[in-house]
Design a protein around this motif. Structure first.
Motif, PDB file in Angstrom:
ATOM      1  N   GLN A  53     -70.253 -69.167-101.483  1.00 61.12           N
ATOM      2  CA  GLN A  53     -70.583 -69.740-102.801  1.00 61.12           C
ATOM      3  C   GLN A  53     -69.587 -70.806-103.229  1.00 61.12           C
ATOM      4  O   GLN A  53     -69.964 -71.872-103.683  1.00 61.12           O
ATOM      5  N   ASP A  54     -68.287 -70.493-103.115  1.00 59.36           N
ATOM      6  CA  ASP A  54     -67.292 -71.472-103.577  1.00 59.36           C
ATOM      7  C   ASP A  54     -66.431 -72.021-102.440  1.00 59.36           C
ATOM      8  O   ASP A  54     -65.538 -72.818-102.672  1.00 59.36           O
ATOM      9  N   ASN A  55     -66.700 -71.585-101.195  1.00 62.97           N
ATOM     10  CA  ASN A  55     -65.996 -72.100-100.030  1.00 62.97           C
ATOM     11  C   ASN A  55     -64.499 -71.826-100.062  1.00 62.97           C
ATOM     12  O   ASN A  55     -63.707 -72.619 -99.586  1.00 62.97           O
ATOM     13  N   VAL A  56     -64.103 -70.686-100.632  1.00 60.82           N
ATOM     14  CA  VAL A  56     -62.690 -70.321-100.774  1.00 60.82           C
ATOM     15  C   VAL A  56     -62.383 -69.100 -99.917  1.00 60.82           C
ATOM     16  O   VAL A  56     -63.150 -68.138 -99.903  1.00 60.82           O
ATOM     17  N   ALA A  57     -61.249 -69.135 -99.198  1.00 64.02           N
ATOM     18  CA  ALA A  57     -60.801 -67.972 -98.437  1.00 64.02           C
ATOM     19  C   ALA A  57     -59.463 -67.451 -98.968  1.00 64.02           C
ATOM     20  O   ALA A  57     -59.200 -66.261 -98.931  1.00 64.02           O
ATOM     21  N   TRP A  58     -58.600 -68.343 -99.461  1.00 61.36           N
ATOM     22  CA  TRP A  58     -57.267 -67.942 -99.942  1.00 61.36           C
ATOM     23  C   TRP A  58     -57.240 -67.799-101.453  1.00 61.36           C
ATOM     24  O   TRP A  58     -57.769 -68.648-102.178  1.00 61.36           O
ATOM     25  N   TYR A  59     -56.570 -66.738-101.898  1.00 66.07           N
ATOM     26  CA  TYR A  59     -56.353 -66.464-103.319  1.00 66.07           C
ATOM     27  C   TYR A  59     -54.857 -66.282-103.511  1.00 66.07           C
ATOM     28  O   TYR A  59     -54.241 -65.447-102.838  1.00 66.07           O
ATOM     29  N   ILE A  60     -54.258 -67.054-104.414  1.00 66.23           N
ATOM     30  CA  ILE A  60     -52.806 -67.060-104.607  1.00 66.23           C
ATOM     31  C   ILE A  60     -52.503 -66.865-106.087  1.00 66.23           C
ATOM     32  O   ILE A  60     -53.091 -67.545-106.937  1.00 66.23           O
ATOM     33  N   TYR A  61     -51.577 -65.939-106.384  1.00 69.04           N
ATOM     34  CA  TYR A  61     -51.220 -65.666-107.777  1.00 69.04           C
ATOM     35  C   TYR A  61     -49.809 -65.094-107.850  1.00 69.04           C
ATOM     36  O   TYR A  61     -49.275 -64.580-106.869  1.00 69.04           O
ATOM     37  N   GLY A  62     -49.209 -65.175-109.034  1.00 68.27           N
ATOM     38  CA  GLY A  62     -47.899 -64.583-109.269  1.00 68.27           C
ATOM     39  C   GLY A  62     -48.025 -63.339-110.118  1.00 68.27           C
ATOM     40  O   GLY A  62     -48.925 -63.219-110.944  1.00 68.27           O
ATOM     41  N   GLY A  63     -47.121 -62.389-109.902  1.00 64.29           N
ATOM     42  CA  GLY A  63     -47.128 -61.160-110.705  1.00 64.29           C
ATOM     43  C   GLY A  63     -48.295 -60.268-110.345  1.00 64.29           C
ATOM     44  O   GLY A  63     -48.592 -60.054-109.180  1.00 64.29           O
ATOM     45  N   GLU A  64     -48.975 -59.760-111.373  1.00 59.07           N
ATOM     46  CA  GLU A  64     -50.091 -58.838-111.176  1.00 59.07           C
ATOM     47  C   GLU A  64     -51.431 -59.579-111.170  1.00 59.07           C
ATOM     48  O   GLU A  64     -51.640 -60.480-111.974  1.00 59.07           O
ATOM     49  N   LEU A  65     -52.315 -59.144-110.294  1.00 60.62           N
ATOM     50  CA  LEU A  65     -53.668 -59.698-110.250  1.00 60.62           C
ATOM     51  C   LEU A  65     -54.421 -59.262-111.501  1.00 60.62           C
ATOM     52  O   LEU A  65     -54.380 -58.096-111.873  1.00 60.62           O
ATOM     53  N   GLU A  66     -55.078 -60.202-112.143  1.00 57.92           N
ATOM     54  CA  GLU A  66     -55.829 -59.898-113.361  1.00 57.92           C
ATOM     55  C   GLU A  66     -57.305 -60.190-113.150  1.00 57.92           C
ATOM     56  O   GLU A  66     -57.678 -60.978-112.294  1.00 57.92           O
ATOM     57  N   GLU A  67     -58.125 -59.542-113.947  1.00 55.78           N
ATOM     58  CA  GLU A  67     -59.568 -59.771-113.906  1.00 55.78           C
ATOM     59  C   GLU A  67     -59.903 -60.978-114.786  1.00 55.78           C
ATOM     60  O   GLU A  67     -59.115 -61.377-115.631  1.00 55.78           O
ATOM     61  N   GLY A  68     -61.071 -61.517-114.594  1.00 59.53           N
ATOM     62  CA  GLY A  68     -61.518 -62.617-115.455  1.00 59.53           C
ATOM     63  C   GLY A  68     -61.918 -63.830-114.658  1.00 59.53           C
ATOM     64  O   GLY A  68     -61.276 -64.169-113.664  1.00 59.53           O
ATOM     65  N   ASP A  69     -62.979 -64.470-115.113  1.00 63.01           N
ATOM     66  CA  ASP A  69     -63.497 -65.636-114.415  1.00 63.01           C
ATOM     67  C   ASP A  69     -62.558 -66.832-114.480  1.00 63.01           C
ATOM     68  O   ASP A  69     -62.658 -67.742-113.661  1.00 63.01           O
ATOM     69  N   ASP A  70     -61.650 -66.859-115.444  1.00 57.57           N
ATOM     70  CA  ASP A  70     -60.777 -68.018-115.603  1.00 57.57           C
ATOM     71  C   ASP A  70     -59.372 -67.772-115.055  1.00 57.57           C
ATOM     72  O   ASP A  70     -58.469 -68.559-115.291  1.00 57.57           O
ATOM     73  N   PHE A  71     -59.162 -66.676-114.312  1.00 59.04           N
ATOM     74  CA  PHE A  71     -57.828 -66.380-113.766  1.00 59.04           C
ATOM     75  C   PHE A  71     -57.443 -67.390-112.690  1.00 59.04           C
ATOM     76  O   PHE A  71     -56.339 -67.900-112.677  1.00 59.04           O
ATOM     77  N   PHE A  72     -58.374 -67.685-111.784  1.00 57.61           N
ATOM     78  CA  PHE A  72     -58.112 -68.625-110.691  1.00 57.61           C
ATOM     79  C   PHE A  72     -58.765 -69.971-110.968  1.00 57.61           C
ATOM     80  O   PHE A  72     -59.818 -70.037-111.578  1.00 57.61           O
ATOM     81  N   GLU A  73     -58.108 -71.023-110.492  1.00 54.88           N
ATOM     82  CA  GLU A  73     -58.756 -72.325-110.451  1.00 54.88           C
ATOM     83  C   GLU A  73     -58.821 -72.757-108.996  1.00 54.88           C
ATOM     84  O   GLU A  73     -57.983 -72.367-108.188  1.00 54.88           O
ATOM     85  N   ILE A  74     -59.827 -73.533-108.662  1.00 56.62           N
ATOM     86  CA  ILE A  74     -60.046 -73.962-107.284  1.00 56.62           C
ATOM     87  C   ILE A  74     -59.428 -75.342-107.091  1.00 56.62           C
ATOM     88  O   ILE A  74     -59.716 -76.269-107.846  1.00 56.62           O
TER      89      ILE A  74
END
Length: 111
Positions: free
Chosen positions: A51-72
């Motif tokens: 759907q979004d052609n993404v394989a890697w997810y990168i974040y600091g601290g704790e992973l949070e829920e929500g559609d706006d947590f990650f940007e592509i």
């Protein structure tokens, strides 16, 4: 991608028993830029989401829920946003990394 970075990615893959998965500057990653000031910074590679052609997810601290947590963003943009993640991007699906500003590094394959 410059030759030095490709060599560094190949060494990381070799060190952690991963196949080498070439990365292009146009490849997409999901990153929670607003969390990069928190430690540790974690990256995880999932199966490529068609759907979004993404394989890697990168974040600091704790992973949070929500559609706006990650940007592509593209890998090319990652050079400016968070270059410390670049050596790990060639790791195979299922791999994760955890790094911090004190040179801590952990890389493993999630079972």
């Amino acid at each position: 991608m410059d030759k030095d970075l490709i060599e560094e990615q190949q060494l990381v893959c070799e060190e952690f028993d991963s196949s080498y998965n070439a990365v292009k500057e146009t490849d997409l990653v999901a990153i929670a830029v607003h969390t990069l000031n928190k430690e540790p910074v974690v990256g995880l590679r999932k199966a490529l989401d068609p759907q979004d052609n993404v394989a890697w997810y990168i974040y600091g601290g704790e992973l949070e829920e929500g559609d706006d947590f990650f940007e592509i963003i593209t890998v090319k943009e990652l050079f400016e946003v968070f270059p410390d993640a670049l050596p790990y991007l060639a790791l195979a699906e299922g791999y994760r990394f955890m790094i911090d500003s004190d040179d801590y590094e952990d890389v493993w394959k999630a079972e």
